[in-house]
Design a protein around this motif. Structure first.
Motif, PDB file in Angstrom:
ATOM      1  N   GLU B 240       0.826  -1.216   0.000  1.00 16.05           N
ATOM      2  CA  GLU B 240       0.000   0.000   0.000  1.00 16.05           C
ATOM      3  C   GLU B 240       0.861   1.267   0.000  1.00 16.05           C
ATOM      4  O   GLU B 240       0.612   2.206  -0.753  1.00 16.05           O
ATOM      5  CB  GLU B 240      -0.936  -0.047   1.222  1.00 16.05           C
ATOM      6  CG  GLU B 240      -1.973   1.052   1.306  1.00 16.05           C
ATOM      7  CD  GLU B 240      -2.788   1.263   0.028  1.00 16.05           C
ATOM      8  OE1 GLU B 240      -3.130   0.259  -0.649  1.00 16.05           O
ATOM      9  OE2 GLU B 240      -3.058   2.440  -0.315  1.00 16.05           O
ATOM     10  N   ALA B 241       1.925   1.235   0.816  1.00 16.12           N
ATOM     11  CA  ALA B 241       2.757   2.433   0.923  1.00 16.12           C
ATOM     12  C   ALA B 241       3.429   2.734  -0.413  1.00 16.12           C
ATOM     13  O   ALA B 241       3.484   3.897  -0.853  1.00 16.12           O
ATOM     14  CB  ALA B 241       3.806   2.235   2.014  1.00 16.12           C
ATOM     15  N   ALA B 242       3.908   1.676  -1.099  1.00 16.53           N
ATOM     16  CA  ALA B 242       4.572   1.885  -2.379  1.00 16.53           C
ATOM     17  C   ALA B 242       3.585   2.424  -3.416  1.00 16.53           C
ATOM     18  O   ALA B 242       3.908   3.324  -4.199  1.00 16.53           O
ATOM     19  CB  ALA B 242       5.199   0.577  -2.861  1.00 16.53           C
ATOM     20  N   LEU B 243       2.384   1.871  -3.395  1.00 12.75           N
ATOM     21  CA  LEU B 243       1.381   2.302  -4.370  1.00 12.75           C
ATOM     22  C   LEU B 243       0.964   3.752  -4.133  1.00 12.75           C
ATOM     23  O   LEU B 243       0.777   4.519  -5.071  1.00 12.75           O
ATOM     24  CB  LEU B 243       0.156   1.378  -4.319  1.00 12.75           C
ATOM     25  CG  LEU B 243       0.408  -0.051  -4.814  1.00 12.75           C
ATOM     26  CD1 LEU B 243      -0.802  -0.940  -4.520  1.00 12.75           C
ATOM     27  CD2 LEU B 243       0.723  -0.081  -6.303  1.00 12.75           C
ATOM     28  N   ALA B 250       3.605   9.820  -9.733  1.00  9.20           N
ATOM     29  CA  ALA B 250       3.047   9.879 -11.094  1.00  9.20           C
ATOM     30  C   ALA B 250       2.317  11.208 -11.287  1.00  9.20           C
ATOM     31  O   ALA B 250       2.512  11.895 -12.300  1.00  9.20           O
ATOM     32  CB  ALA B 250       2.101   8.703 -11.326  1.00  9.20           C
ATOM     33  N   SER B 251       1.489  11.580 -10.325  1.00  4.46           N
ATOM     34  CA  SER B 251       0.762  12.854 -10.449  1.00  4.46           C
ATOM     35  C   SER B 251       1.745  14.016 -10.556  1.00  4.46           C
ATOM     36  O   SER B 251       1.567  14.926 -11.365  1.00  4.46           O
ATOM     37  CB  SER B 251      -0.166  13.068  -9.255  1.00  4.46           C
ATOM     38  OG  SER B 251      -1.285  12.213  -9.347  1.00  4.46           O
ATOM     39  N   ALA B 252       2.808  13.942  -9.743  1.00  2.20           N
ATOM     40  CA  ALA B 252       3.771  15.045  -9.722  1.00  2.20           C
ATOM     41  C   ALA B 252       4.546  15.161 -11.037  1.00  2.20           C
ATOM     42  O   ALA B 252       4.986  16.242 -11.414  1.00  2.20           O
ATOM     43  CB  ALA B 252       4.746  14.863  -8.561  1.00  2.20           C
ATOM     44  N   LYS B 269      -4.694  14.290 -11.307  1.00  2.00           N
ATOM     45  CA  LYS B 269      -5.319  13.408 -10.315  1.00  2.00           C
ATOM     46  C   LYS B 269      -5.449  11.982 -10.866  1.00  2.00           C
ATOM     47  O   LYS B 269      -5.084  10.995 -10.229  1.00  2.00           O
ATOM     48  CB  LYS B 269      -6.690  14.014  -9.953  1.00  2.00           C
ATOM     49  CG  LYS B 269      -7.573  13.146  -9.100  1.00  2.00           C
ATOM     50  CD  LYS B 269      -7.332  13.399  -7.618  1.00  2.00           C
ATOM     51  CE  LYS B 269      -7.647  12.234  -6.740  1.00  2.00           C
ATOM     52  NZ  LYS B 269      -8.963  12.009  -6.299  1.00  2.00           N
ATOM     53  N   VAL B 270      -5.998  11.885 -12.078  1.00  2.00           N
ATOM     54  CA  VAL B 270      -6.295  10.561 -12.629  1.00  2.00           C
ATOM     55  C   VAL B 270      -5.014   9.801 -12.982  1.00  2.00           C
ATOM     56  O   VAL B 270      -4.980   8.571 -12.915  1.00  2.00           O
ATOM     57  CB  VAL B 270      -7.268  10.693 -13.820  1.00  2.00           C
ATOM     58  CG1 VAL B 270      -7.457   9.366 -14.530  1.00  2.00           C
ATOM     59  CG2 VAL B 270      -8.611  11.212 -13.312  1.00  2.00           C
ATOM     60  N   ALA B 271      -3.951  10.507 -13.312  1.00  2.00           N
ATOM     61  CA  ALA B 271      -2.683   9.826 -13.601  1.00  2.00           C
ATOM     62  C   ALA B 271      -2.245   8.997 -12.388  1.00  2.00           C
ATOM     63  O   ALA B 271      -1.807   7.851 -12.523  1.00  2.00           O
ATOM     64  CB  ALA B 271      -1.603  10.844 -13.972  1.00  2.00           C
ATOM     65  N   GLY B 272      -2.383   9.559 -11.216  1.00  2.00           N
ATOM     66  CA  GLY B 272      -2.015   8.837 -10.003  1.00  2.00           C
ATOM     67  C   GLY B 272      -2.915   7.631  -9.769  1.00  2.00           C
ATOM     68  O   GLY B 272      -2.452   6.529  -9.449  1.00  2.00           O
TER      69      GLY B 272
END
Ligand SMILES: Cc1cc2nc3c(=O)[nH]c(=O)nc-3n(C[C@H](O)[C@H](O)[C@H](O)COP(=O)(O)OP(=O)(O)OC[C@H]3O[C@@H](n4cnc5c(N)ncnc54)[C@H](O)[C@@H]3O)c2cc1C
Lengths: 760, 289
Positions: B240-243, B250-252, B269-272
């Motif tokens: 979970e932490a890695a995801l 990814a968002s950044a 937002k959706v990219a993440g």
């Protein structure tokens, strides 16, 4: 004694053989094989290609147009501009004229400013580039609420708002105001225990027909014109063409093609007068076929709206009053049919106190056109949302609340008519009993219901029925078939004459073959043409009886028509073998000539229609995407002549409503240019976006139609967006009040709710 | 009048010669599902179209050095229906499968998808995640470049005058490898990605990620290979932490524009969200191999 419309009443005891079955459509095979001829399928010798030059500006004065270079290009045979069309006095026809060819101003991105006819498409396109238009670009306004701001750019300096007391002059974009009231709304609200008042927005939506407009015009040296085009109403096209071109109506002959969809969008022409003017100038036939880009930029969407809706209710769920303030965007010219909205939006509930005010507003986008139940679905989006909130407030089942308030026979409507037998209660009860309504929901899913009403229409209708020498029948109809009306109409003829449907061959006649027919719209055709053909058939039957009596040498009242045969009325008349229609037709020459029946009527007695939609959605809370999981349409058809055609109307309208609800919108850049003028980015639903749309046909017969039918094409769009919004609210506890409920907008609502931010 | 010329050479040399020797606007025609659409919309006015579907080097699928070589003009349906390729690269096939409808895929090619250089091209993120190498032939001979170096900006590639993308080479797959692609579109089909994410992973026997490539589509001028996003996965069992961190990185990494297909805010937002979902898909596949 002649038979009239009044003699054709619904007979509940009549045994039906054809009506209610599902035969193959007479036009079906040609459509499947590709043989059917649509708008662009007409080719004439020597035909030129017409192309239209369109304004790249949303609002601009056209200072001058120089066509000389285009005219000089080899292969160019004619160029037309505003100067080639008569200047008309203010009014409907001037508006129509200024829309198909801009005069002083271009009012929207895509507004036609000139057109050329050339020997090839390549040359025509090249010629367009050689036309020099000197524009003075003006500030523009797109959104309806922006257009009524005090500092908004004004489209017409001399506009006066009609319907204001006193009529309001000064710079305004408000064309007119119309108020409808019944009872006393203030008193009604005073009786209410609970009042909900909300604001809603909807976006203009394109009718989304697959076939772009196309036409061929052939203007002849003796001042007549032939025109082939795809239209929902070739007769009304003819009337309006005569007015805008200043021609005699009889000198224009319009032949309609098969229609690749219209939905209201082909009730008004755009290219036809241009093609005629080009043909007149070039002395050659001219064809114009729009591209999808042109269809989206320049042909009618339906009005976008802003509405404030308020309803009051007692704590035991009885509606006491309703109020609405409605703003409709109409494009640059009046014609939104917005008056439907205040008259239809609450009609189906037993409300006695209503005040509804509508405003029609011009702005710099294409002139709106009709679309299924014009202007009603947009505002029912709000009404049914408010009712859903009211139901939640008192913890009442949403269908029960609607049943508690359902209008029944005898209800006097805001538009003056009193309901005869209507099927709203039956529709609601069937929806409630449907397994869909109680099926379990999955995670992130929600269920919504909403209802809708449409007046249904009648109007001028003609038909001509001819019995051929072998007893089969040809039928001449005057309304383009947009929805499978032909098969239903043939079925009624077959039922009357006691012959198979395949023995009735229909064609839609051109404007010179029949008397005037009102446009195919408002769910009027199967109803109205049904009456016209039943009347025609009964007239023909009367003649068949006369001829048989003559053949047997017995008095006319000594014979009866039954099951496709004339028989002696009793054994006293004589012992004769029944005569089939073919037997009588064979002898027609000896007995007085060909046998036919025809009718020219103003169809009356259209029965109102009601529907209730149930929809399940699943919301992806991380992306805002809304998936339609299950959908059921329940609607009163009066009588389904051909149940598949009725189901097709229910399903097609729901599919269009799903598009309007979730994704369809016009996207404009800051200069007022449409950015998504194509089906890639103007997102109508594709097949995989839709579940199988289930249908339930309720049949509460309309007593004023010989087979009891009501129109069915408008109602099924009306509740769709509201039902989906209600389902989204059920899934995530947030009610979207602005269309489209697209992923970015829904995601934003979810995020705002999570942050505890309040919405206006 | 200026006519449009059409040529369908049967050898690569002939095609290169035509392309390199043309005076006006010469274009390669693979499936034509981009070129012909642009032509009909008057967005381009080419003088010469060079059909490359008759050239053997561009139209075959073959195993090579334990991996695959796929011709740039192989149709999408051919690739989707191939016996072996979809098993090795299910993520690439997910991307290819999203191109248009079945009819469009009967024509469309991966070479066209890459060279059309749309930032939203659906096969591209998965191709880059896969580490696919493009083989390019031109007047100066042959060169191999990673797919991420072909498109440079919307509608722009690094191909020089006369150069043709001939094929893609996919490296051999170590055990416990898996790839996946998803995109977000408002509609289920016939739509252009608002965001696309392709991820390829390799795990060790214990399920810890040892190699990763994370690629984002439609959030910048071209597909982005995000090394930081790969780094947060490597060394983890995609817990979970890695995801969570993957989604944030990814968002950044997004540098989107606001346009008719999506707002900046929404794309970021959706990219993440998608990165996370795609990583889980790829992980499941890798564990199953
Ligand atoms: C209805 C429809 C839906 C679509 N949906 C999608 C979708 O969902 N996702 C998506 O990504 N795309 C989609 N597309 C776009 C298009 O189908 C893809 O980009 C497709 O992969 C293009 O391949 P093609 O072979 O048809 O390319 P072409 O049109 O033949 O060529 C595209 C471009 O690449 C150049 N080119 C082609 N091959 C080579 C080569 N070997 N070497 C050098 N240059 C080359 C051409 O000159 C041209 O500039 C859709 C298109 C349509 C019409």
């Amino acid at each position: 004694m002649t038979i009239t419309q009044d003699d054709l009443r619904y007979d509940p005891d009549r045994k039906l053989k054809v009506v209610g079955t599902t035969p193959i459509k007479p036009d079906g095979v040609d459509k499947v094989t590709g043989r059917a001829k649509f708008g662009a399928d007409v080719h004439l010798p020597g035909m030129l290609v017409g192309k239209v030059l369109r304004s790249p500006y949303a609002h601009a004065i056209i200072e001058s147009i120089d066509t000389s270079a285009a005219e000089a290009l080899a292969g160019v045979k004619a160029v037309v501009t505003r100067d080639d069309f008569p200047e008309l006095p203010p009014g409907e026809f001037r508006n129509i004229s200024c829309n198909f060819m801009a005069r002083e101003k271009a009012f929207y991105d895509g507004h036609a400013v000139a057109a050329v006819a050339a020997t090839s498409e390549r040359i025509a396109k090249k010629a367009l580039k050689l036309i020099v238009v000197d524009y003075q670009v003006l500030p523009h306004v797109i959104d309806v609420m922006d257009a009524i701001k005090p500092d908004a750019p004004i489209l017409f300096e001399d506009m006066v708002t009609q319907g204001m007391d006193p009529a309001r002059g000064g710079p305004t974009n408000i064309v007119q105001r119309k108020e409808f009231t019944m009872g006393d709304a203030d008193a009604g609200f005073a009786e209410a225990d609970i009042i909900v008042e909300r604001v809603f927005d909807t976006k203009p939506m394109h009718q989304g027909y697959i076939e772009p407009q196309a036409c061929v015009a052939n203007y002849t040296e003796d001042g007549q014109t032939e025109l082939w085009c795809c239209t929902q109403g070739h007769f009304i096209y003819r009337t309006r063409l005569a007015a805008v071109l200043k021609m005699d109506i009889s000198k224009i002959r319009v032949t309609q093609s098969e229609l690749g969809g219209g939905f209201g969008g082909k009730t008004m022409f755009y290219i036809e007068p241009v093609a005629i003017a080009l043909s007149r100038k070039a002395n050659r036939p001219v064809k114009i076929t729009l591209t999808r880009n042109e269809v989206l930029r320049a042909t009618g969407p339906v009005a976008g709206t802003h509405s404030r809706i308020k309803m009051g209710m007692t704590k035991d769920g009885k509606f006491t009053a309703a109020e609405a303030e409605l703003y409709f965007q109409t494009g640059p010219f009046t014609g939104s049919a917005f008056v439907n909205a205040p008259q239809a939006m609450f009609t189906r509930y037993d409300l006695q106190n209503i005040r509804a005010v509508g405003y029609e507003v011009v702005s710099n986008r294409p002139k709106v056109n009709a679309f299924r139940a014009p202007c009603v679905p947009q505002v029912v989006f709000g009404v049914e949302g408010v009712i859903d909130e009211l139901a939640k407030k008192i913890g009442m089942d949403p269908i029960d609340l609607r049943l508690r308030n359902a209008a029944v026979e005898g209800y006097e409507t805001i538009y003056g008519a009193t309901f005869g037998p209507v099927g709203f209660v039956e529709t609601l009860e069937a929806a409630k009993a449907h397994p869909h309504y109680t099926a379990p929901l999955g995670a992130n899913q929600g269920r919504g219901v909403a209802t809708g009403f449409w007046f249904n229409r009648g109007g001028e209708t003609t038909a001509s029925l001819n019995i051929t020498p072998d007893g089969t029948v040809t039928l001449l109809l005057g309304n383009p078939d947009v929805a499978g009306s032909r098969v239903s109409i043939c079925m009624m003829v077959a039922e009357e004459l006691g012959i198979g449907v395949d023995k009735v061959r229909p064609i839609i006649g051109d404007t010179s073959t029949l008397g005037f027919n009102r446009v195919t719209a408002g769910s009027r055709v199967t109803f109205s043409a049904g009456i016209a053909v039943v009347l025609s058939a009964r007239k023909a039957i009367k003649i068949l009886c006369q001829r048989a009596a003559m053949m047997w040498d017995v008095p006319e009242d000594g014979v009866v028509f039954e099951d496709g045969h004339v028989r002696p009325a009793s054994s006293n008349v004589g012992d004769f073998e029944p005569l089939s229609i073919a037997d009588i037709a064979k002898k027609a020459t000896e007995t007085g000539g060909p046998i036919a029946g025809h009718a020219e009527i103003v169809a009356e007695g259209a029965g109102p229609g009601f529907g209730c939609h149930i929809v399940d959605v699943e919301v992806d809370k991380e992306t805002g995407a809304v998936k339609i999981v299950r959908y059921t349409v329940v609607q009163d058809a009066g009588k389904a002549i051909h149940p598949h055609q009725v189901e097709g109307q229910y399903q097609g309208a729901a599919a269009q409503g799903i598009g309007w609800a979730l994704n369809e919108e016009y996207i404009y850049d800051q200069d007022g240019r449409m950015e998504n003028a194509g089906f890639l980015d103007y997102r109508i639903p594709v097949a995989s976006d839709l579940p199988m749309i289930d249908t339930v046909i309720i049949e509460v017969p309309n007593p004023l139609h010989p087979y009891g039918l009501r129109g069915v094409g408008e109602v099924p769009l009306v509740p769709t967006m509201a039902a989906i919004a209600n389902a989204i609210d059920d899934a995530i506890g947030i009610r979207p009040r602005s269309l489209p409920m697209s992923p970015p907008k829904v995601l934003k609502l979810i995020e705002e709710a999570a942050e505890g931010r309040d919405r206006a | 009048m200026d006519e449009l010329r059409y040529e369908a050479p049967e050898t690569l040399d002939a095609a290169v010669a035509l392309l390199a020797g043309a005076d006006g606007d010469a274009r390669i025609l693979a499936g034509g599902t981009d070129v012909l659409v642009l032509l009909h919309c008057d967005m381009i006015e080419p003088d010469l179209l060079i059909d490359i579907k008759k050239i053997p080097e561009l139209t075959g699928i073959a195993e090579e050095d334990g991996g695959f070589r796929v011709g740039a003009a192989v149709s999408a349906m051919e690739l989707v229906e191939h016996d072996a390729f979809p098993k090795a690269w299910p993520g690439v096939v997910e991307g290819v499968k999203l191109i248009g409808s079945i009819q469009i895929k009967g024509r469309a090619t991966m070479g066209g998808n890459v060279c059309n250089a749309s930032p939203a091209a659906d096969s591209v993120p998965a191709l880059i995640a896969a580490g696919a190498i493009g083989t390019i032939v031109g007047p100066d001979g042959r060169r191999d470049v990673p797919v991420e170096d072909i498109a440079t900006a919307p509608g722009q590639t690094s191909l020089g005058k006369g150069e043709i993308l001939v094929s893609f080479l996919f490296p051999p797959r170590p055990p416990h490898s898996g790839d996946a692609y998803r995109r977000f579109t408002p509609r289920t089909e016939m739509d252009i990605a608002v965001v696309g994410v392709g991820i390829s992973l390799t795990l060790d026997d214990g399920g810890t990620c040892t190699a990763a490539r994370v690629v984002l589509g439609a959030v910048a001028a071209r597909a982005l290979l995000v090394a930081d996003a790969a780094a947060v996965l490597i060394g983890t069992p995609l817990d979970e932490a890695a995801l969570e961190r993957l989604a944030a990185v990814a968002s950044a990494a997004c540098r989107p524009i606001d346009d008719k297909r999506g707002t900046k805010e929404f794309r970021i937002k959706v990219a993440g969200v998608l990165a996370r979902r795609v990583a889980q898909d790829a992980y499941e596949r890798a564990r199953g191999n």
